[in-house]
Design a protein around this motif. Structure first.
Motif, PDB file in Angstrom:
ATOM      1  N   VAL A 225    -101.751  17.333  15.065  1.00  0.00           N
ATOM      2  CA  VAL A 225    -101.603  15.897  15.315  1.00  0.00           C
ATOM      3  C   VAL A 225    -101.219  15.235  13.997  1.00  0.00           C
ATOM      4  O   VAL A 225    -101.959  15.324  13.008  1.00  0.00           O
ATOM      5  CB  VAL A 225    -102.910  15.287  15.856  1.00  0.00           C
ATOM      6  N   THR A 226    -100.062  14.579  13.965  1.00  0.00           N
ATOM      7  CA  THR A 226     -99.582  13.942  12.742  1.00  0.00           C
ATOM      8  C   THR A 226     -99.710  12.435  12.834  1.00  0.00           C
ATOM      9  O   THR A 226     -99.448  11.839  13.882  1.00  0.00           O
ATOM     10  CB  THR A 226     -98.117  14.314  12.466  1.00  0.00           C
ATOM     11  N   ARG A 227    -100.126  11.831  11.710  1.00  0.00           N
ATOM     12  CA  ARG A 227    -100.207  10.378  11.580  1.00  0.00           C
ATOM     13  C   ARG A 227     -99.694  10.004  10.197  1.00  0.00           C
ATOM     14  O   ARG A 227    -100.438  10.063   9.225  1.00  0.00           O
ATOM     15  CB  ARG A 227    -101.636   9.875  11.779  1.00  0.00           C
ATOM     16  N   GLY A 228     -98.420   9.664  10.111  1.00  0.00           N
ATOM     17  CA  GLY A 228     -97.839   9.388   8.815  1.00  0.00           C
ATOM     18  C   GLY A 228     -97.865  10.636   7.952  1.00  0.00           C
ATOM     19  O   GLY A 228     -97.377  11.699   8.340  1.00  0.00           O
ATOM     20  N   LYS A 229     -98.466  10.540   6.774  1.00  0.00           N
ATOM     21  CA  LYS A 229     -98.561  11.692   5.874  1.00  0.00           C
ATOM     22  C   LYS A 229     -99.782  12.555   6.158  1.00  0.00           C
ATOM     23  O   LYS A 229    -100.028  13.541   5.464  1.00  0.00           O
ATOM     24  CB  LYS A 229     -98.579  11.212   4.425  1.00  0.00           C
ATOM     25  N   TYR A 230    -100.544  12.181   7.176  1.00  0.00           N
ATOM     26  CA  TYR A 230    -101.752  12.916   7.517  1.00  0.00           C
ATOM     27  C   TYR A 230    -101.486  13.904   8.646  1.00  0.00           C
ATOM     28  O   TYR A 230    -100.611  13.688   9.498  1.00  0.00           O
ATOM     29  CB  TYR A 230    -102.867  11.958   7.946  1.00  0.00           C
ATOM     30  N   LEU A 231    -102.271  14.972   8.647  1.00  0.00           N
ATOM     31  CA  LEU A 231    -102.235  15.939   9.737  1.00  0.00           C
ATOM     32  C   LEU A 231    -103.674  16.281  10.100  1.00  0.00           C
ATOM     33  O   LEU A 231    -104.512  16.500   9.225  1.00  0.00           O
ATOM     34  CB  LEU A 231    -101.477  17.203   9.337  1.00  0.00           C
ATOM     35  N   GLU A 232    -103.960  16.304  11.397  1.00  0.00           N
ATOM     36  CA  GLU A 232    -105.291  16.672  11.879  1.00  0.00           C
ATOM     37  C   GLU A 232    -105.162  17.855  12.829  1.00  0.00           C
ATOM     38  O   GLU A 232    -104.218  17.926  13.622  1.00  0.00           O
ATOM     39  CB  GLU A 232    -105.945  15.496  12.620  1.00  0.00           C
ATOM     40  N   VAL A 233    -106.120  18.766  12.763  1.00  0.00           N
ATOM     41  CA  VAL A 233    -106.103  19.918  13.661  1.00  0.00           C
ATOM     42  C   VAL A 233    -107.507  20.504  13.744  1.00  0.00           C
ATOM     43  O   VAL A 233    -108.251  20.527  12.756  1.00  0.00           O
ATOM     44  CB  VAL A 233    -105.083  20.984  13.182  1.00  0.00           C
ATOM     45  N   ASP A 234    -107.889  20.929  14.932  1.00  0.00           N
ATOM     46  CA  ASP A 234    -109.175  21.586  15.134  1.00  0.00           C
ATOM     47  C   ASP A 234    -109.083  23.039  14.697  1.00  0.00           C
ATOM     48  O   ASP A 234    -108.128  23.748  15.038  1.00  0.00           O
ATOM     49  CB  ASP A 234    -109.588  21.502  16.605  1.00  0.00           C
ATOM     50  N   LEU A 235    -110.103  23.499  13.961  1.00  0.00           N
ATOM     51  CA  LEU A 235    -110.140  24.873  13.476  1.00  0.00           C
ATOM     52  C   LEU A 235    -110.923  25.798  14.394  1.00  0.00           C
ATOM     53  O   LEU A 235    -110.691  27.001  14.420  1.00  0.00           O
ATOM     54  CB  LEU A 235    -110.761  24.923  12.074  1.00  0.00           C
ATOM     55  N   GLY A 236    -111.898  25.237  15.118  1.00  0.00           N
ATOM     56  CA  GLY A 236    -112.721  26.057  15.999  1.00  0.00           C
ATOM     57  C   GLY A 236    -114.123  26.235  15.450  1.00  0.00           C
ATOM     58  O   GLY A 236    -114.534  25.577  14.491  1.00  0.00           O
ATOM     59  N   PRO A 237    -114.909  27.147  16.040  1.00  0.00           N
ATOM     60  CA  PRO A 237    -116.315  27.323  15.638  1.00  0.00           C
ATOM     61  C   PRO A 237    -116.450  27.747  14.176  1.00  0.00           C
ATOM     62  O   PRO A 237    -115.716  28.611  13.699  1.00  0.00           O
ATOM     63  CB  PRO A 237    -116.814  28.432  16.579  1.00  0.00           C
ATOM     64  N   ALA A 238    -117.413  27.159  13.491  1.00  0.00           N
ATOM     65  CA  ALA A 238    -117.662  27.521  12.092  1.00  0.00           C
ATOM     66  C   ALA A 238    -118.089  28.972  11.962  1.00  0.00           C
ATOM     67  O   ALA A 238    -117.865  29.597  10.919  1.00  0.00           O
ATOM     68  CB  ALA A 238    -118.730  26.595  11.501  1.00  0.00           C
ATOM     69  N   SER A 239    -118.694  29.515  13.012  1.00  0.00           N
ATOM     70  CA  SER A 239    -119.144  30.910  12.961  1.00  0.00           C
ATOM     71  C   SER A 239    -117.983  31.881  12.755  1.00  0.00           C
ATOM     72  O   SER A 239    -118.196  33.009  12.303  1.00  0.00           O
ATOM     73  CB  SER A 239    -119.894  31.263  14.247  1.00  0.00           C
ATOM     74  N   ASN A 240    -116.752  31.447  13.071  1.00  0.00           N
ATOM     75  CA  ASN A 240    -115.583  32.309  12.855  1.00  0.00           C
ATOM     76  C   ASN A 240    -115.243  32.471  11.378  1.00  0.00           C
ATOM     77  O   ASN A 240    -114.443  33.335  11.021  1.00  0.00           O
ATOM     78  CB  ASN A 240    -114.357  31.738  13.571  1.00  0.00           C
ATOM     79  N   PHE A 241    -115.823  31.618  10.515  1.00  0.00           N
ATOM     80  CA  PHE A 241    -115.408  31.580   9.116  1.00  0.00           C
ATOM     81  C   PHE A 241    -116.553  31.890   8.158  1.00  0.00           C
ATOM     82  O   PHE A 241    -116.558  31.445   7.018  1.00  0.00           O
ATOM     83  CB  PHE A 241    -114.806  30.212   8.797  1.00  0.00           C
ATOM     84  N   GLN A 242    -117.515  32.665   8.614  1.00  0.00           N
ATOM     85  CA  GLN A 242    -118.639  33.032   7.759  1.00  0.00           C
ATOM     86  C   GLN A 242    -118.262  34.199   6.851  1.00  0.00           C
ATOM     87  O   GLN A 242    -117.401  35.011   7.168  1.00  0.00           O
ATOM     88  CB  GLN A 242    -119.843  33.430   8.613  1.00  0.00           C
ATOM     89  N   GLY A 243    -118.950  34.274   5.706  1.00  0.00           N
ATOM     90  CA  GLY A 243    -118.744  35.394   4.797  1.00  0.00           C
ATOM     91  C   GLY A 243    -117.310  35.477   4.313  1.00  0.00           C
ATOM     92  O   GLY A 243    -116.667  34.477   4.001  1.00  0.00           O
ATOM     93  N   VAL A 244    -116.787  36.707   4.305  1.00  0.00           N
ATOM     94  CA  VAL A 244    -115.442  36.920   3.788  1.00  0.00           C
ATOM     95  C   VAL A 244    -114.384  36.290   4.692  1.00  0.00           C
ATOM     96  O   VAL A 244    -113.239  36.081   4.271  1.00  0.00           O
ATOM     97  CB  VAL A 244    -115.183  38.428   3.600  1.00  0.00           C
ATOM     98  N   GLN A 245    -114.742  35.945   5.946  1.00  0.00           N
ATOM     99  CA  GLN A 245    -113.792  35.286   6.842  1.00  0.00           C
ATOM    100  C   GLN A 245    -113.527  33.836   6.435  1.00  0.00           C
ATOM    101  O   GLN A 245    -112.672  33.170   7.023  1.00  0.00           O
ATOM    102  CB  GLN A 245    -114.318  35.328   8.284  1.00  0.00           C
ATOM    103  N   PHE A 246    -114.251  33.368   5.418  1.00  0.00           N
ATOM    104  CA  PHE A 246    -113.977  32.041   4.857  1.00  0.00           C
ATOM    105  C   PHE A 246    -112.511  31.927   4.463  1.00  0.00           C
ATOM    106  O   PHE A 246    -111.897  30.865   4.595  1.00  0.00           O
ATOM    107  CB  PHE A 246    -114.886  31.816   3.647  1.00  0.00           C
TER     108      PHE A 246
END
Length: 482
Positions: A225-246
């Protein structure tokens, strides 16, 4: 003695009415004070307010440069001026909700801003229709005047009011574009700017040319989703990015930044991101049971230089991480000329399985300061990064070093039950491009910053030549009790 007992101009009488709750000491000559310091005309009043606005702007940028370096002047200026434009447009539209949501509405808001806050500007509307508006702004540019006085003019991109117009555009005429057709300002700050508001051509996501390809280039699976110079996007559950998956989360953020930069500053050719520095700082709680969203703001510092301010938010809207990413964007021709020595004619198979490079400890008598060697990175580990010009991606190096940090914690501190390893901060400072196919020496220093935070400092150098540095990575890991 009160000021009302002396002859006053019409403006002074109005100002006097506004000051009817002021109280002077009996020994003060109230009339003299009021006469001396109250503006004698509407022009003096507005000019004084304009001078204060300019001074605040200039002094703020000057302090930003002192605290954060010269690049911060343009970044702060564009962000501040853009936000002022958005706020001005929002107030006007609240007052006049039937205003056209196209260039005609935008130019009315711009005129309103000149009437109420920019007395040194005059305007001329050169063309006016629902499809396009072209207009000229002339007069004295107060921002140029104060930046000259503070000797920061060369740090800013002119005209600095362009982001103000873009902020108005994003509220009053979203989906349209603002372009500078002419920009002239002399040593006395006399300016002549010509702008155009017209229909923006929307580029489909698949046509954005980033110069990076999967698997390295990895946009989030959700809508951008773009708004001018900004961009927004959902990444999903934080549990997907724990540990080395950061590192996966960071790769998705930087891929989105590359996409947004190409959307905003398209050159009609592949564009390649070369990092100058990367910093990520935790500012909130990393909770596995929440969902994450990224909001990023792409800033153009100069022709090639970009800065991205990335905020990673939880589902309550609280910021969990802030990322500051400084990089250069090179077009295809210039990039391939710059890195010609890396060109490879090999075509590694995408489905070929190659083990990750290994970090082997050379000396470990002192676990808090030791030497290691990174085995050669294979070209297949760089697929999609710079196709045909393989080099070690900074994110891939960070992944390997994160694995080494986790191993260090297990080897030195032992198993830590009921403990989650959370990235508290990471800073990557590349010094030069790292070719594939060769080993590297790594000097590691570990600091205990607090009871639950460890800092790993990795210096990457050429084998047997510590004076040839390829970069430094500083990784802080928090031992979070569950």
């Amino acid at each position: 003695m009160s000021p009302e007992k002396y002859p006053l101009s019409a403006l002074a009488q109005e100002l006097s009415a506004l000051r009817n709750k002021d109280s002077y000491h009996p020994d003060m000559d109230a009339a003299a004070v009021f006469s001396r310091y109250s503006p004698g005309s509407l022009q003096q009043l507005m000019q004084g307010m304009s001078d204060i606005t300019a001074s605040f702007y200039g002094l703020l940028l000057q302090q930003a440069v002192v605290l954060n370096g010269p690049d911060m002047a343009e970044a702060l200026s564009s962000s501040l001026i853009y936000t002022l434009g958005k706020n001005k447009a929002a107030r006007i539209i609240d007052a006049y909700p039937l205003l056209e949501r196209d260039p005609r509405g935008a130019i009315e808001i711009i005129i309103a801003a000149i009437f109420t806050a920019s007395p040194e500007f005059n305007f001329e509307v050169n063309s006016y229709s629902a499809a396009e508006v072209v207009f000229t702004i002339r007069g004295t540019d107060r921002y140029h005047r104060i930046s000259q006085q503070l000797q920061i003019t060369h740090l800013l991109k002119w005209p600095v009011i362009l982001p103000f117009l873009e902020g108005i555009r994003d509220v009053a005429a979203p989906g349209w574009k603002v372009a500078t057709l002419a920009s002239a300002v002399d040593e006395n700050s006399n300016c002549d700017y010509v702008f155009r508001i017209y229909q923006e051509v929307v580029v489909p996501a698949g046509d954005i040319q980033t110069g990076m390809r999967p698997p390295f280039f990895q946009l989030p699976a959700t809508a951008l989703v773009t708004r001018g110079k900004y961009l927004e996007v959902d990444l999903g559950p934080a549990s997907n990015f724990q540990g080395v998956q950061f590192v996966v989360m960071i790769r998705q953020c930087l891929s989105a930044e590359g996409w947004n930069a190409c959307r905003l500053y398209a050159e009609g050719t592949d564009q390649y991101m070369l990092a100058e520095r990367f910093r990520c700082m935790r500012s909130g709680n990393f909770l596995a049971d929440t969902s994450l969203k990224v909001v990023l703001h792409t800033l153009e510092i100069s022709k090639r230089k970009r800065k991205s301010v990335i905020r990673i938010l939880d589902d309550a809207g609280d910021m969990v991480y802030q990322v500051l990413y400084d990089y250069y964007m090179w077009n295809e021709t210039d990039f391939k000329s710059k890195v010609a020595s890396l060109k490879s004619t090999g075509r590694p198979a995408h489905n070929e399985l190659v083990p990750l490079p290994v970090i082997s400890r050379v000396s470990f008598e002192n676990a808090w300061h030791y030497e290691s060697r990174l085995s050669p990175v294979d070209e297949i580990h760089c697929l999609g990064h710079f196709e045909g010009y393989p080099c070690v991606p900074a994110l891939f190096l960070f992944r390997l070093l994160h694995l080494e940090a986790e191993k260090w914690i297990k080897d030195v501190l032992g198993e830590l039950p009921e403990t989650r390893l959370v990235v508290d901060s990471v800073a990557v400072h590349p010094a030069r491009i790292m070719p594939v196919g060769v080993p590297y020496d790594i000097t590691t220093t570990v600091h205990q910053l607090s009871d639950n935070i460890l800092q790993f400092v990795y210096d990457v150098t050429q084998v047997d030549d510590p004076a040839t540095r390829f970069g430094c990575v500083v990784l802080d890991i928090m031992l979070q009790r569950l």
